[in-house]
Design a protein around this motif. Sequence first.
Motif, mmCIF file in Angstrom:
data_model
loop_
_atom_site.group_PDB
_atom_site.id
_atom_site.type_symbol
_atom_site.label_atom_id
_atom_site.label_comp_id
_atom_site.label_asym_id
_atom_site.label_seq_id
_atom_site.Cartn_x
_atom_site.Cartn_y
_atom_site.Cartn_z
ATOM 1 N N GLU A 110 16.777 0.517 -17.373
ATOM 2 C CA GLU A 110 17.428 -0.234 -16.306
ATOM 3 C C GLU A 110 18.521 -1.140 -16.902
ATOM 4 N N ILE A 111 19.589 -0.532 -17.363
ATOM 5 C CA ILE A 111 20.661 -1.269 -18.009
ATOM 6 C C ILE A 111 21.829 -1.417 -17.041
ATOM 7 N N LYS A 112 22.022 -2.608 -16.522
ATOM 8 C CA LYS A 112 23.086 -2.809 -15.540
ATOM 9 C C LYS A 112 24.451 -2.494 -16.128
ATOM 10 N N GLY A 113 24.738 -3.029 -17.298
ATOM 11 C CA GLY A 113 26.032 -2.815 -17.924
ATOM 12 C C GLY A 113 26.251 -1.385 -18.331
ATOM 13 N N PHE A 114 25.159 -0.591 -18.400
ATOM 14 C CA PHE A 114 25.269 0.811 -18.772
ATOM 15 C C PHE A 114 25.108 1.710 -17.556
ATOM 16 N N ARG A 115 25.530 1.240 -16.400
ATOM 17 C CA ARG A 115 25.479 2.061 -15.198
ATOM 18 C C ARG A 115 26.703 2.965 -15.076
ATOM 19 N N ILE A 116 27.737 2.712 -15.887
ATOM 20 C CA ILE A 116 28.973 3.488 -15.796
ATOM 21 C C ILE A 116 29.066 4.456 -16.976
ATOM 22 N N VAL A 143 31.597 18.171 -8.485
ATOM 23 C CA VAL A 143 30.968 17.454 -9.593
ATOM 24 C C VAL A 143 30.040 16.361 -9.081
ATOM 25 N N GLY A 144 30.518 15.605 -8.106
ATOM 26 C CA GLY A 144 29.723 14.511 -7.570
ATOM 27 C C GLY A 144 28.419 14.984 -6.960
ATOM 28 N N ALA A 145 28.462 16.078 -6.193
ATOM 29 C CA ALA A 145 27.257 16.583 -5.534
ATOM 30 C C ALA A 145 26.215 17.035 -6.556
ATOM 31 N N GLU A 146 26.657 17.738 -7.600
ATOM 32 C CA GLU A 146 25.710 18.228 -8.600
ATOM 33 C C GLU A 146 25.074 17.083 -9.384
ATOM 34 N N ILE A 147 25.913 16.126 -9.817
ATOM 35 C CA ILE A 147 25.397 15.022 -10.621
ATOM 36 C C ILE A 147 24.480 14.132 -9.789
ATOM 37 N N LYS A 150 21.054 15.821 -9.407
ATOM 38 C CA LYS A 150 20.217 15.928 -10.598
ATOM 39 C C LYS A 150 19.969 14.595 -11.312
ATOM 40 N N CYS A 151 20.866 13.626 -11.087
ATOM 41 C CA CYS A 151 20.759 12.373 -11.839
ATOM 42 C C CYS A 151 20.440 11.146 -10.984
ATOM 43 N N GLY A 152 20.773 11.188 -9.711
ATOM 44 C CA GLY A 152 20.505 10.037 -8.869
ATOM 45 C C GLY A 152 21.739 9.558 -8.133
ATOM 46 N N GLU A 153 21.549 8.582 -7.258
ATOM 47 C CA GLU A 153 22.606 8.128 -6.362
ATOM 48 C C GLU A 153 23.804 7.540 -7.109
ATOM 49 N N ILE A 154 24.994 7.964 -6.705
ATOM 50 C CA ILE A 154 26.246 7.489 -7.283
ATOM 51 C C ILE A 154 26.806 6.367 -6.426
ATOM 52 N N GLU A 155 27.179 5.280 -7.079
ATOM 53 C CA GLU A 155 27.756 4.142 -6.365
ATOM 54 C C GLU A 155 29.270 4.251 -6.263
ATOM 55 N N LYS A 156 29.894 4.789 -7.309
ATOM 56 C CA LYS A 156 31.347 4.948 -7.293
ATOM 57 C C LYS A 156 31.744 6.111 -8.188
ATOM 58 N N PHE A 157 32.689 6.929 -7.701
ATOM 59 C CA PHE A 157 33.158 8.114 -8.426
ATOM 60 C C PHE A 157 34.671 8.015 -8.522
ATOM 61 N N GLY A 175 20.611 2.054 -14.483
ATOM 62 C CA GLY A 175 20.834 2.567 -15.829
ATOM 63 C C GLY A 175 20.125 3.871 -16.127
ATOM 64 N N SER A 176 18.972 4.101 -15.516
ATOM 65 C CA SER A 176 18.228 5.330 -15.805
ATOM 66 C C SER A 176 18.995 6.555 -15.329
ATOM 67 N N ASN A 177 19.692 6.436 -14.198
ATOM 68 C CA ASN A 177 20.484 7.559 -13.696
ATOM 69 C C ASN A 177 21.675 7.848 -14.607
ATOM 70 N N ALA A 178 22.304 6.785 -15.131
ATOM 71 C CA ALA A 178 23.405 6.970 -16.073
ATOM 72 C C ALA A 178 22.911 7.657 -17.335
ATOM 73 N N HIS A 179 21.723 7.279 -17.771
ATOM 74 C CA HIS A 179 21.115 7.884 -18.963
ATOM 75 C C HIS A 179 20.877 9.379 -18.736
ATOM 76 N N LYS A 180 20.392 9.744 -17.570
ATOM 77 C CA LYS A 180 20.156 11.155 -17.234
ATOM 78 C C LYS A 180 21.463 11.935 -17.236
ATOM 79 N N CYS A 181 22.521 11.310 -16.739
ATOM 80 C CA CYS A 181 23.820 11.977 -16.676
ATOM 81 C C CYS A 181 24.331 12.319 -18.071
ATOM 82 N N ILE A 182 24.202 11.397 -18.995
ATOM 83 C CA ILE A 182 24.653 11.656 -20.369
ATOM 84 C C ILE A 182 23.837 12.777 -20.992
ATOM 85 N N GLU A 183 22.531 12.739 -20.780
ATOM 86 C CA GLU A 183 21.677 13.789 -21.327
ATOM 87 C C GLU A 183 22.052 15.161 -20.776
ATOM 88 N N MET A 184 22.406 15.221 -19.502
ATOM 89 C CA MET A 184 22.718 16.494 -18.852
ATOM 90 C C MET A 184 24.127 16.992 -19.153
#
Length: 249
Positions: A110-116, A143-147, A150-157, A175-184
Amino acid sequence: AKEIQEHFKKAGIIATDISGRPRIKIYKDKSGVPKGDGLVTYMKVESVPLAIQFVDQTEIRPGFKLTVQKAEFQQKGEKFIEKKHKKADIKFKRFQQSTALDWDEDGVKEIKGFRIVILKHMFTPAEAKPDRDKFFDELKEEVGAEIEKKCGEIEKFTVFENNPDGVIAIKFQNGSNAHKCIEMMNGRFFGQRKIECFYFDGKTNYKVGASEEEERERAKEYEKWLMAEQEPTGEKEQQPSTASTAAEK
């Protein structure tokens, strides 16, 4: 050091010294030749396990594989000797670090600063011709729909349409969703291009190609966007954490 900084920044923001230089140390022998190992110091302790996860056993260049582990230090003598800096320098440095990231209390998930996250090589400006609006609308939708699925709700694209590196910035709810995005996404191929996906460093401006007047207006909006993400939380200062690296050929 620049090469190492680019390779390790995907795990978090690298700490800087009073002069603003990244805290990266490359060990050398008496003749000044690099020994093949060094230290990278992050601003947050949570970045160390991320560096081990994302960077360990990767090649910084063809034939040079990195081994990454948490650094361990041994005290020399009876006590540590602290470097003395001017109070103004220390206060300014603490202000920089406190505004660079905004972390939740739950740790790496849950890293706020690492949400982007930043995605590079998602498109080329030439691909957008002749109908730019249609191309970027379809890119955002695909891209937005797939991510998001699989990764969670997007606040801004945000698509940086004129950036030659084909850059997209995605701001997640947590932060957990951002982490999933990098992994994927990191290392995945899209349109025969290999994607780079990493955490936003809090300062790089990916907008290019505008007129001077447009650039000034966009810079103001970009600054507002950054400040909304990087407001100080007043949390206690944490000691920088260090990852140890070693290169193998």
